[in-house]
Each structure stands twice: as C-alpha cells, then as structure tokens.
Design an enzyme around this catalytic site. Structure first.
Site, PDB file in Angstrom:
ATOM      1  N   HIS A 311      34.854  34.908  38.239  1.00 29.89           N
ATOM      2  CA  HIS A 311      35.822  34.344  39.203  1.00 29.89           C
ATOM      3  C   HIS A 311      37.180  34.965  38.938  1.00 29.89           C
ATOM      4  CE1 HIS A 311      38.080  31.378  41.528  1.00 29.89           C
ATOM      5  NE2 HIS A 311      36.935  31.098  42.110  1.00 29.89           N
ATOM      6  N   ASP A 369      28.918  28.968  43.225  1.00 34.91           N
ATOM      7  CA  ASP A 369      27.787  29.519  43.997  1.00 34.91           C
ATOM      8  C   ASP A 369      26.514  29.648  43.185  1.00 34.91           C
ATOM      9  OD1 ASP A 369      30.411  31.342  45.249  1.00 34.91           O
ATOM     10  OD2 ASP A 369      29.189  30.036  46.518  1.00 34.91           O
TER      11      ASP A 369
HETATM   12  C1  SDX Z   1      34.041  32.304  45.458  1.00 33.36           C
HETATM   13  O1  SDX Z   1      38.905  32.897  45.070  1.00 33.36           O
HETATM   14  C2  SDX Z   1      38.234  31.821  45.101  1.00 33.36           C
HETATM   15  O2  SDX Z   1      38.698  30.762  44.771  1.00 33.36           O
HETATM   16  C3  SDX Z   1      36.816  31.967  45.603  1.00 33.36           C
HETATM   17  C4  SDX Z   1      35.965  30.720  45.574  1.00 33.36           C
HETATM   18  C5  SDX Z   1      36.483  29.668  46.529  1.00 33.36           C
HETATM   19  O3  SDX Z   1      36.163  28.486  46.333  1.00 33.36           O
HETATM   20  O4  SDX Z   1      37.122  30.050  47.550  1.00 33.36           O
HETATM   21  O5  SDX Z   1      35.923  30.165  44.279  1.00 33.36           O
HETATM   22  C6  SDX Z   1      34.538  31.027  46.018  1.00 33.36           C
HETATM   23  O6  SDX Z   1      34.192  33.313  46.094  1.00 33.36           O
HETATM   24  C7  SDX Z   1      33.442  32.319  44.074  1.00 33.36           C
HETATM   25  C8  SDX Z   1      33.073  33.768  43.595  1.00 33.36           C
HETATM   26  C9  SDX Z   1      31.746  34.129  44.230  1.00 33.36           C
HETATM   27  N1  SDX Z   1      31.413  35.547  44.007  1.00 33.36           N
HETATM   28  C10 SDX Z   1      30.431  35.895  43.162  1.00 33.36           C
HETATM   29  O7  SDX Z   1      29.792  35.100  42.474  1.00 33.36           O
HETATM   30  C11 SDX Z   1      30.124  37.394  43.161  1.00 33.36           C
HETATM   31  C12 SDX Z   1      29.976  37.887  41.717  1.00 33.36           C
HETATM   32  N2  SDX Z   1      31.281  37.830  41.094  1.00 33.36           N
HETATM   33  C13 SDX Z   1      32.068  39.052  41.076  1.00 33.36           C
HETATM   34  O8  SDX Z   1      31.939  39.827  42.238  1.00 33.36           O
HETATM   35  C14 SDX Z   1      33.511  38.821  40.595  1.00 33.36           C
HETATM   36  O9  SDX Z   1      33.418  38.040  39.478  1.00 33.36           O
HETATM   37  C15 SDX Z   1      34.523  38.202  41.535  1.00 33.36           C
HETATM   38  C16 SDX Z   1      34.590  38.904  42.851  1.00 33.36           C
HETATM   39  C17 SDX Z   1      34.183  36.764  41.779  1.00 33.36           C
HETATM   40  C18 SDX Z   1      35.888  38.279  40.850  1.00 33.36           C
HETATM   41  O10 SDX Z   1      36.237  39.607  40.838  1.00 33.36           O
HETATM   42  P1  SDX Z   1      37.570  40.106  40.076  1.00 33.36           P
HETATM   43  O11 SDX Z   1      38.462  38.980  39.718  1.00 33.36           O
HETATM   44  O12 SDX Z   1      38.141  41.216  40.885  1.00 33.36           O
HETATM   45  O13 SDX Z   1      36.994  40.587  38.698  1.00 33.36           O
HETATM   46  P2  SDX Z   1      36.564  42.056  38.425  1.00 33.36           P
HETATM   47  O14 SDX Z   1      35.619  42.491  39.498  1.00 33.36           O
HETATM   48  O15 SDX Z   1      37.788  42.854  38.171  1.00 33.36           O
HETATM   49  O16 SDX Z   1      35.714  41.902  37.076  1.00 33.36           O
HETATM   50  C19 SDX Z   1      36.349  41.934  35.830  1.00 33.36           C
HETATM   51  C20 SDX Z   1      35.280  42.505  34.903  1.00 33.36           C
HETATM   52  C21 SDX Z   1      34.728  43.850  35.392  1.00 33.36           C
HETATM   53  O17 SDX Z   1      34.257  44.539  34.241  1.00 33.36           O
HETATM   54  P3  SDX Z   1      35.235  45.693  33.576  1.00 33.36           P
HETATM   55  O18 SDX Z   1      35.571  46.658  34.705  1.00 33.36           O
HETATM   56  O19 SDX Z   1      36.444  44.941  33.073  1.00 33.36           O
HETATM   57  O20 SDX Z   1      34.384  46.294  32.486  1.00 33.36           O
HETATM   58  O21 SDX Z   1      34.152  41.618  34.879  1.00 33.36           O
HETATM   59  C22 SDX Z   1      33.006  42.269  35.423  1.00 33.36           C
HETATM   60  C23 SDX Z   1      33.520  43.469  36.209  1.00 33.36           C
HETATM   61  O22 SDX Z   1      32.550  44.503  36.254  1.00 33.36           O
HETATM   62  N3  SDX Z   1      32.338  41.298  36.293  1.00 33.36           N
HETATM   63  C24 SDX Z   1      31.020  41.144  36.373  1.00 33.36           C
HETATM   64  C25 SDX Z   1      30.850  40.061  37.264  1.00 33.36           C
HETATM   65  N4  SDX Z   1      32.024  39.623  37.716  1.00 33.36           N
HETATM   66  C26 SDX Z   1      32.952  40.399  37.116  1.00 33.36           C
HETATM   67  N5  SDX Z   1      29.985  41.786  35.797  1.00 33.36           N
HETATM   68  C27 SDX Z   1      28.757  41.337  36.117  1.00 33.36           C
HETATM   69  N6  SDX Z   1      28.491  40.301  36.955  1.00 33.36           N
HETATM   70  C28 SDX Z   1      29.514  39.650  37.551  1.00 33.36           C
HETATM   71  N7  SDX Z   1      29.257  38.632  38.389  1.00 33.36           N
END
Ligand code: SDX
Length: 435
Positions: A311, A369
């Site tokens: 998140h 989710d």
């Molecule tokens: C919702 O904003 C809100 O409040 C949203 C929400 C709401 O109520 O409105 O809470 C609802 O959208 C919840 C989130 C649902 N999405 C997912 O579950 C999809 C999977 N999650 C990821 O796509 C990600 O965690 C996000 C999109 C939720 C957050 O992305 P960020 O903040 O841009 O984080 P990032 O992509 O920069 O990740 C930071 C690190 C990265 O690794 P490094 O580059 O630092 O090595 O964490 C890793 C990412 O690769 N990472 C994951 C991961 N999520 C982040 N690796 C594996 N699996 C994951 N799910």
C-alpha cells in the site's frame, strides 16, 4: 500538544545558490505538517517534482485520516474498527455531514436515501446497448455518467441544495445501477428496490432475487456486506478520489465526476486488486505452489505482484484487512463453507509473506483487497463484480470529498505543471524537403 502550540518552526527555509526563501509550514490537527509551496514558482521560477505524489498534499480535508505507520484509519475522527459495528448509512451521514446523526437525523437520512433508490425507467434501455459479456465496470462507468442526462435538477454545483440532492441521489442509486449491471451480465431481469429493506438487504435482493420466487435476505450476510461497504467508504486522497476532485475542480457535474472516479478505481493497482487477488489465488492453485509465486513477486524482471499486498500509505497492517478477514470467516461459517481452498492458500500466503525479508523490509502487508475477494465470492458475486462493489461503497467517499472541495472557498481548478525533457524549439520542415 499539537505542533501549532509547540515551538516547532513556523516556516522552512529554501536556499538555492545565494538566495533563500521562507516557506510557511501549515499544521493539521493530526498527522504530518505541510510546507506551503503555493508561491514557490512565483518566488523561485522552479516547480517541485513528485510524480506519484508520495510527498504531496493535494488539498486540505476534514473527512478521513490514515496513519500508515500505525495502521490507523479514522472517518471524521472515529476509528474504522468502531464504525465497522455501525451501519453503512450512518457512516454515509457521518462522512457527508461530519457528525454522527441523532436517531431522528438517521431516520430522516434513511428515508431520503431510500426514496431515491429507483432510477429513471429509460436507464434500463440504456443498458441494453451493451453486450451481455461487457465487464460490469464498463457498464457502471457509462451508466453513472449517463445520470447527468437524467437529473438536470441536481447538476448546478453552485446551489447547496442541488449539491446535497446530487449526493443523496448518488448514494441511493449506485446500488441499483450496480445490481442492474450484474443482472444484465447474467441475462436476468432487473429487480426494483424495495423501500421496506435496509440498504444492504435491498442490494442483495436486487442482485440475487428472481421473479419466480420470494427472496429471503440472510441477516448475517446483509450485515456482512453492510460492513464491507463501511470498510470501503473513504480513504483520504487515493487515486480515484483524487480523480474525482480533479474532475470536479473544473466545475463538471457530480455524476460525471463519480464516473471518472469509477474509471480510475478499475485499475488492478487500485480497486481492481480485489478481482486480481482472487484470480491470483486461483492461479497459485495450491499451497505448495506459494514459494514459486513469492519468488516471482520478488523478481524485478517479472511483472507479477502479490495482489492484495502492499500500500502507498499503510506500512503496517491495513486495519480494514483485519476486519475483512474476520468478516470472511463469519460469511464462510454462516454458509457452512468449511475448507475453501483459496482461503487456505490466502492464509498460508500471508503467513509466508509476513516472514519473508523482501516483504518485511518493504513493509508490505495485506491490504483490504486481500480477503475481500474470497468473501464476495462466497456471498455469490462473480469476480467481475468485485470492483463494482468497491465502487458502490466508495461512492459516498467520492461524493463527500467532491462536496468538501466545491464548498472550499480556496478551491481552484487543479492544473499541475511538469518537468519538460522533450525537444527544444525547432522549425517546421515541409515534407517535400525532409530526407
Ligand atoms: C487500494 O491509495 C489507497 O488508499 C488505495 C486503497 C483505497 O482504499 O482507496 O487503499 C485501495 O488500491 C489498495 C491497494 C490495492 N493494490 C494492490 O493490492 C496491488 C498490489 N500492490 C502494489 O501494486 C503496490 O503495493 C501499490 C500499488 C498498492 C503501492 O504501490 P507504491 O506505493 O507505488 O509502491 P511501489 O510500487 O513503489 O513498491 C515499493 C516496493 C517495490 O520494490 P523495490 O522497487 O523497492 O525493490 O515494494 C514492492 C515494489 O516492487 N512491492 C511489491 C508489491 N507492492 C509493492 N512487490 C510484490 N508484491 C506487491 N504487491
């Protein structure tokens, strides 16, 4: 003591070369202070740069507060864990008006919402332009946008009365439209709302009743879906809420703004994650394949991510996910589902991920989710309806944030700038002279 009373600095000093500027620091009631950069460009000729808005406050708001480190979520100051035991329309009232309703106010609000649940009969013809296999989110985006064509008496956003009637209409009609999208996708007739049912029971009946027999609402299941709506109601300036605010800042009518929010929510990184998470659990297929997928999630060359994990704000357990997990067990228990293989995979996946260094150091926890898909599937919804239910619940948050923005005297059209790295100015060459 909050920062505004302490001897915390009242401004930040920005120094570029031999010039310095004082930028005011503004204090909230809780949470991080903000550095006011509204005059930065005029003073320095420079923009700030923050593409994912990780460090940027886009607005002032009094509706919802999240402490991502502590895993705290407050709606108008009330913890989500406490509100989860109230009812969704009470949460809607709280988000819209800022205070919990008295019994009389609640009864009046329920009455007003209930009597706006029907949609114009022409809307049913609107649906029939879609193929039956259209994704229900595409139908919802279109039908909510189409409300602008039917309810002209609540699109003058300068009129507080019209703003409130538009808000009530959106909250009241979104379950009807969501149920119509579902019924259309399975080729069953639309079911009209019934005024003697509560909001969640009405929605379940519009989705699952058929003309051939009486539908009896299971109170445990309607309570569960009502709680799921509460959990999804609002969440500060997430991507879809920011979309609604930006659309509304141009003066667009509220129905068009909500349609824009629905479109944004559809993405798998946002509200589409509940559908994607259940598909992921199905793809994993068995507990012994979890390590393979954990490795894929860690592999930078593999686009696979654990859906329902991580998140932007929560760097702790999403408080909603805990309540969703409890609701999941309640629903499966009520339905007599003893061993849901996807739930077994989800529980084991969570256990392994929460011990894995990659997830621990990145503070990746299950979000709302992660368990919602299993719950919604058990309630009888197809995966294609999961984000529709998220949009249904989030509509009150969107319309409440839209209303707050319109009523903010400092509100202006949102118009971000950019870091330009394209071609510098050059002269046009007629095609005949191009090599
Ligand atoms: C919702 O904003 C809100 O409040 C949203 C929400 C709401 O109520 O409105 O809470 C609802 O959208 C919840 C989130 C649902 N999405 C997912 O579950 C999809 C999977 N999650 C990821 O796509 C990600 O965690 C996000 C999109 C939720 C957050 O992305 P960020 O903040 O841009 O984080 P990032 O992509 O920069 O990740 C930071 C690190 C990265 O690794 P490094 O580059 O630092 O090595 O964490 C890793 C990412 O690769 N990472 C994951 C991961 N999520 C982040 N690796 C594996 N699996 C994951 N799910």
């Amino acid at each position: 003591m909050d920062a505004s009373q302490s001897n915390a600095p009242k401004s930040a000093t920005l120094t570029i070369g031999d010039e310095s500027w004082e930028l005011p620091i503004l204090n909230g009631t809780i949470g991080p202070d903000v550095i006011d950069i509204a005059k930065l460009y005029a003073q320095t000729g420079k923009f700030t740069y923050d593409p994912g808005f990780t460090s940027t406050a886009s607005c002032e708001s009094q509706i919802t507060y999240i402490d991502g480190d502590e895993g705290i979520l407050l709606y108008r100051g009330y913890p989500i864990e406490q509100l989860a035991e109230s009812d969704f329309l009470e949460t809607c009232y709280l988000l819209l008006y800022g205070e919990l309703p008295t019994a009389a106010q609640k009864a009046d609000f329920d009455y007003r919402v209930t009597r706006h649940t029907m949609v114009h009969e022409q809307m049913s013809r609107f649906f029939h332009g879609f193929r039956r296999d259209a994704h229900p989110m595409s139908v919802l985006v279109a039908s909510v946008g189409a409300l602008s064509a039917f309810y002209h008496d609540s699109t003058d956003i300068s009129d507080p009365q019209q703003r409130m009637i538009a808000s009530i209409r959106m909250i009241a009609k979104i379950p009807t439209l969501a149920a119509m999208a579902y019924k259309y996708s399975i080729g069953q007739p639309f079911v009209y709302p019934k005024n003697d049912l509560d909001y969640a029971s009405n929605f379940l009946r519009m989705c699952f009743s058929v003309p051939c027999e009486e539908y009896k609402v299971n109170p445990i299941l309607s309570r569960a879906i009502d709680r799921i709506f509460i959990l999804h109601a609002d969440h500060e300036q997430n991507a879809s809420t920011s979309t609604v605010r930006l659309a509304g800042s141009s003066g667009a009518n509220p129905f068009a703004c909500i349609a824009a929010g629905i479109a944004c929510l559809w993405g798998p990184a946002h509200g589409g994650a509940n559908e994607a998470a259940l598909k992921m659990l199905g793809e994993i297929g068995s507990v012994d394949r979890i390590p393979e997928f954990i490795n894929r999630a860690k592999d930078k060359n593999d686009p696979f991510r654990l859906m329902g994990f991580g998140h932007r704000v929560y760097k702790n357990y999403d408080p909603r996910a805990k309540i969703m997990q409890r609701t999941c067990h309640e629903v499966l228990g009520e339905l007599g589902i003893k061993d849901d293989p996807l739930l077994d995979i989800a529980v084991e996946l969570e256990r392994i991920a929460l011990q894995d260094e990659y997830f621990v150091e990145r503070k990746l926890y299950p979000n709302i989710d992660f368990y919602s898909g299993i719950t919604l599937r058990a309630l009888g919804f197809p995966t294609s309806m999961f984000t529709v239910l998220f949009a249904l619940a989030r509509t009150v948050g969107w319309i409440g944030q839209w209303k707050e923005m319109i009523e903010d005297p400092s509100q202006r059209i949102g118009r971000p700038r950019q870091l330009y790295t394209g071609a510098t100015q050059r002269d046009y060459v007629p095609i005949a002279r191009r090599k």
